[in-house]
Design a protein around this motif. Structure first.
Motif, PDB file in Angstrom:
ATOM      1  N   GLY A  36      -1.123  19.887  93.844  1.00 56.06           N
ATOM      2  CA  GLY A  36      -0.835  20.295  92.666  1.00 56.06           C
ATOM      3  C   GLY A  36      -1.686  20.018  91.372  1.00 56.06           C
ATOM      4  N   ASP A  37      -2.728  18.992  91.454  1.00 55.61           N
ATOM      5  CA  ASP A  37      -3.337  18.549  90.517  1.00 55.61           C
ATOM      6  C   ASP A  37      -4.863  19.394  90.433  1.00 55.61           C
ATOM      7  N   ASN A  38      -4.821  20.564  90.116  1.00 52.91           N
ATOM      8  CA  ASN A  38      -5.859  21.248  90.413  1.00 52.91           C
ATOM      9  C   ASN A  38      -6.510  22.241  89.256  1.00 52.91           C
ATOM     10  N   ALA A  39      -5.849  21.913  88.439  1.00 50.11           N
ATOM     11  CA  ALA A  39      -6.367  22.834  87.122  1.00 50.11           C
ATOM     12  C   ALA A  39      -7.716  22.616  86.967  1.00 50.11           C
ATOM     13  N   GLY A  40      -8.325  23.860  86.763  1.00 52.56           N
ATOM     14  CA  GLY A  40      -9.803  24.074  86.715  1.00 52.56           C
ATOM     15  C   GLY A  40     -10.543  23.769  87.620  1.00 52.56           C
ATOM     16  N   ALA A  41      -9.991  23.773  88.741  1.00 51.50           N
ATOM     17  CA  ALA A  41     -10.804  23.289  89.995  1.00 51.50           C
ATOM     18  C   ALA A  41     -11.726  24.581  90.513  1.00 51.50           C
ATOM     19  N   LEU A  42     -12.508  24.202  91.473  1.00 45.75           N
ATOM     20  CA  LEU A  42     -13.603  24.880  91.998  1.00 45.75           C
ATOM     21  C   LEU A  42     -12.726  25.754  93.208  1.00 45.75           C
ATOM     22  N   ALA A  64     -12.736  37.308  88.939  1.00 44.76           N
ATOM     23  CA  ALA A  64     -12.375  37.468  87.571  1.00 44.76           C
ATOM     24  C   ALA A  64     -10.888  36.897  87.416  1.00 44.76           C
ATOM     25  N   GLY A  65      -9.985  37.200  88.506  1.00 41.46           N
ATOM     26  CA  GLY A  65      -8.511  36.886  88.672  1.00 41.46           C
ATOM     27  C   GLY A  65      -8.395  35.318  88.476  1.00 41.46           C
ATOM     28  N   LEU A  66      -9.156  34.566  89.327  1.00 35.97           N
ATOM     29  CA  LEU A  66      -9.336  33.018  89.223  1.00 35.97           C
ATOM     30  C   LEU A  66      -9.782  32.439  88.150  1.00 35.97           C
ATOM     31  N   GLU A  67     -10.895  33.062  87.581  1.00 31.97           N
ATOM     32  CA  GLU A  67     -11.398  32.593  86.374  1.00 31.97           C
ATOM     33  C   GLU A  67     -10.313  32.756  85.162  1.00 31.97           C
ATOM     34  N   LYS A  68      -9.482  33.773  85.226  1.00 35.29           N
ATOM     35  CA  LYS A  68      -8.526  34.045  84.250  1.00 35.29           C
ATOM     36  C   LYS A  68      -7.699  32.883  84.132  1.00 35.29           C
ATOM     37  N   TYR A  71      -9.850  28.672  86.817  1.00 34.93           N
ATOM     38  CA  TYR A  71     -10.633  28.066  87.857  1.00 34.93           C
ATOM     39  C   TYR A  71     -12.088  28.454  87.833  1.00 34.93           C
ATOM     40  N   LYS A  72     -12.877  27.375  88.504  1.00 33.71           N
ATOM     41  CA  LYS A  72     -14.287  27.876  88.784  1.00 33.71           C
ATOM     42  C   LYS A  72     -14.237  28.390  89.886  1.00 33.71           C
ATOM     43  N   VAL A  73     -15.257  29.376  90.006  1.00 33.52           N
ATOM     44  CA  VAL A  73     -15.534  30.278  91.277  1.00 33.52           C
ATOM     45  C   VAL A  73     -16.973  30.077  91.507  1.00 33.52           C
ATOM     46  N   GLU A 314      -5.428  40.547  93.343  1.00 34.70           N
ATOM     47  CA  GLU A 314      -4.441  40.118  92.623  1.00 34.70           C
ATOM     48  C   GLU A 314      -3.416  39.207  93.696  1.00 34.70           C
ATOM     49  N   ILE A 315      -2.965  39.805  94.854  1.00 38.73           N
ATOM     50  CA  ILE A 315      -2.361  39.137  95.672  1.00 38.73           C
ATOM     51  C   ILE A 315      -2.827  37.838  95.988  1.00 38.73           C
ATOM     52  N   THR A 316      -4.326  37.817  96.474  1.00 38.89           N
ATOM     53  CA  THR A 316      -4.950  36.829  96.758  1.00 38.89           C
ATOM     54  C   THR A 316      -4.812  35.623  95.657  1.00 38.89           C
ATOM     55  N   VAL A 317      -5.352  35.838  94.536  1.00 37.69           N
ATOM     56  CA  VAL A 317      -5.406  35.102  93.473  1.00 37.69           C
ATOM     57  C   VAL A 317      -4.029  34.295  93.147  1.00 37.69           C
ATOM     58  N   THR A 318      -2.847  35.074  93.172  1.00 35.49           N
ATOM     59  CA  THR A 318      -1.447  34.511  93.014  1.00 35.49           C
ATOM     60  C   THR A 318      -1.438  33.666  94.194  1.00 35.49           C
TER      61      THR A 318
END
Ligand code: BGC
Length: 375
Positions: A36-42, A64-68, A71-73, A314-318
């Protein structure tokens, strides 16, 4: 409507309420699930090819969804080359990706890399295509692939007049000459599409209302490696030369993907189809790619299957966000996608048949294309 499916209309609400809520649900028992400690993770995202429009949209939408969400992608395309995709996944692991989203080229070729991911506690989401022969796939986001095949065959039957849109008997009796195409044999989806289609067509073949005149009906013979349009075009040309030389006409073609349909239509056009005296056969497709929707509008391709890739993204990002936060994502199918090592928990979206009668309503309502793009 079956309860394990959701409609396009219901999806937004479900995403907003259901899946977000899942983000805070109980911690997964899956040991690759993050702490759970993954804020801003790649996050590593690998897609098969840019040669088909759909994968470009998929990649852009997932990124785009992950960056929003902060996260870094790292988004990579492999131009359908397996070693390239293998390297890309290895690089993403080396770069410290905390989760991988993979739309595989060959669903059996990345077992070693996924083992490496599991050793590093990096969860993996299979995107659209199931990754096979690996225990290290945590989740799968896709469409109901068997249903895609059923829909392709159903629209072939409707186009020929053997069946009405509501499934009742059509006015036509046949017999009609048809030919069959399937997707890439290393893509698990291709077998699902083909079995859905064949289960639907078989009763009509048995009754003699449909005749596969070339005699080529088994998956291996009709499959097109890497979904290559040129290979499909060549196969259609060969069939026309060998089977339809004596003036008999092909009246229907089961095509599993718009790119192949374009190749197939091109072979038909070169042989004189597409004129008043010799209309195109009913040709199906998949993906609602712009060129094929235009071909449907101009009366060449008969139908396609619309799979809203924005919803899949969207599903995948969630799913990814939920896993990265240590939760358990919502799935709606835990029985159909056995990858040879495990049944992968899956979320299936609903595909929709598109033809000349409904393309505007469905594609414009979903804001998939603008009116200007379609004219
Ligand atoms: C996808 C289809 C696509 C095909 C070719 C399949 O795995 O599910 O949507 O038409 O690949 O790219």
């Amino acid at each position: 409507m079956r309860l394990d499916r959701i409609t396009t209309a219901g999806l937004g609400l479900l995403l907003a309420v259901g899946l977000t809520a899942c983000g805070s649900s109980t911690k997964s028992v899956d040991d690759t699930s993050s702490d759970g400690d993954n804020a801003g993770a790649l996050v590593g995202v690998t897609m098969p090819t840019k040669s088909s429009e759909r994968w470009i949209h998929d990649g852009d939408n997932v990124k785009a969804g992950l960056e929003k969400l902060g996260y870094k992608v790292d988004l990579q395309y492999a131009e359908n080359d397996i070693p390239t995709q293998v390297n890309q996944i290895e690089n993403q692991i080396t770069k410290g990706a905390k989760l991988l989203v993979v739309a595989s080229i060959d669903g059996t070729a990345i077992t070693t890399q996924l083992q490496q991911a599991a050793d590093n506690k990096i969860p993996v989401i299979a995107y659209d295509r199931l990754i096979r022969n690996s225990p290290d796939v945590n989740y799968y986001a896709t469409f109901d692939n068997y249903k895609v095949g059923v829909q392709q065959a159903t629209s072939l039957l409707t186009g020929l007049g053997l069946q009405k849109a509501d499934g009742s008997k059509g006015a036509a009796k046949g017999p009609f000459n048809i030919e069959l195409f399937a997707g890439s044999p290393d893509d698990n989806n291709a077998t699902f599409f083909f079995s859905g289609a064949m289960d639907t067509l078989k009763p009509f073949i048995s009754s003699g209302q449909l005749v596969v005149k070339s005699g080529q009906t088994d998956f291996k013979t009709v499959a097109i490696l890497r979904w290559d349009p040129a290979t499909a075009q060549k196969r259609m040309e060969d069939i026309i030369t060998k089977t339809y030389a004596g003036g008999t006409k092909v009246q229907g073609v089961l095509s599993p993907y718009d790119g192949l349909s374009i190749g197939i239509l091109s072979a038909l056009r070169s042989s004189g189809y597409g004129t008043a005296g010799q209309p195109y056969p009913i040709v199906t497709g998949q993906d609602a790619e712009l060129a094929s929707v235009k071909s449907i509008i101009s009366g060449e391709q008969y139908s396609t299957i619309f799979k809203n890739t924005r919803e899949l993204a969207e599903i995948t990002v969630t799913m990814a966000d939920t896993v990265l936060k240590g939760g358990t994502p919502k799935v709606n199918n835990i029985k159909d996608y056995d990858n040879g090592k495990k049944v992968v928990p899956s979320f299936l979206l609903d595909p929709v048949i598109i033809d000349k009668t409904n393309y505007e309503k469905i594609l414009l309502d979903a804001h998939y294309y603008t009116k200007a793009q379609l004219s």
